[in-house]
Design an enzyme around this catalytic site. Structure first.
Site, PDB file in Angstrom:
ATOM      1  CG  HIS A  97      -5.768  -1.488  -8.900  1.00 14.86           C
ATOM      2  ND1 HIS A  97      -5.445  -0.827  -7.751  1.00 14.86           N
ATOM      3  CD2 HIS A  97      -6.914  -0.913  -9.215  1.00 14.86           C
ATOM      4  CE1 HIS A  97      -6.760   0.005  -7.311  1.00 14.86           C
ATOM      5  NE2 HIS A  97      -7.470   0.027  -8.307  1.00 14.86           N
ATOM      6  CG  MET A 151      -1.782  -1.100   1.208  1.00 18.24           C
ATOM      7  SD  MET A 151      -2.790  -1.278  -0.201  1.00 18.24           S
ATOM      8  CE  MET A 151      -4.114  -0.113  -0.205  1.00 18.24           C
TER       9      MET A 151
END
Length: 188
Positions: free
Chosen positions: A109, A90
């Site tokens: 993603h 992240m």
């Protein structure tokens, strides 16, 4: 066989799928290192269960992103890592790693990019009321989910879909699509 490093910040379900593919001999790679920026991440437990070395770090302990990325780069070079696989990491990758591994960093993603980049892509898709979302695998550049797309697969959103049910559907696609794509990339 290429040495790869996996970067993760959370549960590591995609990391586990990669481990499984390597252990079954279906992905010709050696996971030389897990890089993790969260000491409580389940990905660390997964790595330890499979005897994979872990470089865990606290970004706040460094003066800058450049400092911690320099240390990551040194850890990667010690293990002769050729390729970096982001699996729920992240953080944006900065210039230090981008220069050292140009064209050799990929990310997964949970949307059909360029739609719904960034955090909570599944929640964004539900909020937008779209009927289709999906999974994208792309090269990493300096932007957030802006790199060249390598592979995509659509996932339909049912009328009464919840974030939990959609997350499960997307993860199923992620696990096989990432493995398939990594096989192609690492065989070159």
């Amino acid at each position: 066989m290429k040495n790869i490093a996996v970067f993760a910040s959370g549960s590591g379900s995609n990391f586990q799928a990669i481990i499984d593919e390597v252990e079954r001999g279906e992905l010709s790679a050696r996971i030389a290192l897990l890089v993790c920026d969260k000491q409580e991440a389940k990905a660390i437990e997964r790595a330890k269960m499979h005897n994979i070395e872990v470089f865990g770090f606290d970004p706040k302990a460094y003066g800058s992103k450049e400092e911690f990325e320099q240390e990551i780069k040194e850890e990667l070079q010690k293990r002769n890592v050729h390729f970096i696989v982001l699996a729920g990491y992240m953080r944006l990758i900065g210039p230090t790693l981008l220069r050292a591994y140009e064209g050799s960093i990929v990310n997964i993603h949970p949307s059909l990019l360029p739609s719904f980049p960034g955090k909570d892509a599944i929640g964004q898709a539900l909020l937008a009321g779209v009927k289709v979302t999906g999974v994208t695998i792309h090269y990493v550049d300096e932007g957030m989910d802006t790199g060249q797309i390598i592979a995509q697969e659509a996932v339909s959103i049912d009328q009464y879909e919840t974030k939990e049910t959609l997350t499960k559907k997307i993860q199923q696609v992620e696990h096989y699509l990432y493995s398939k794509t990594l096989k192609d990339l690492l065989s070159k």
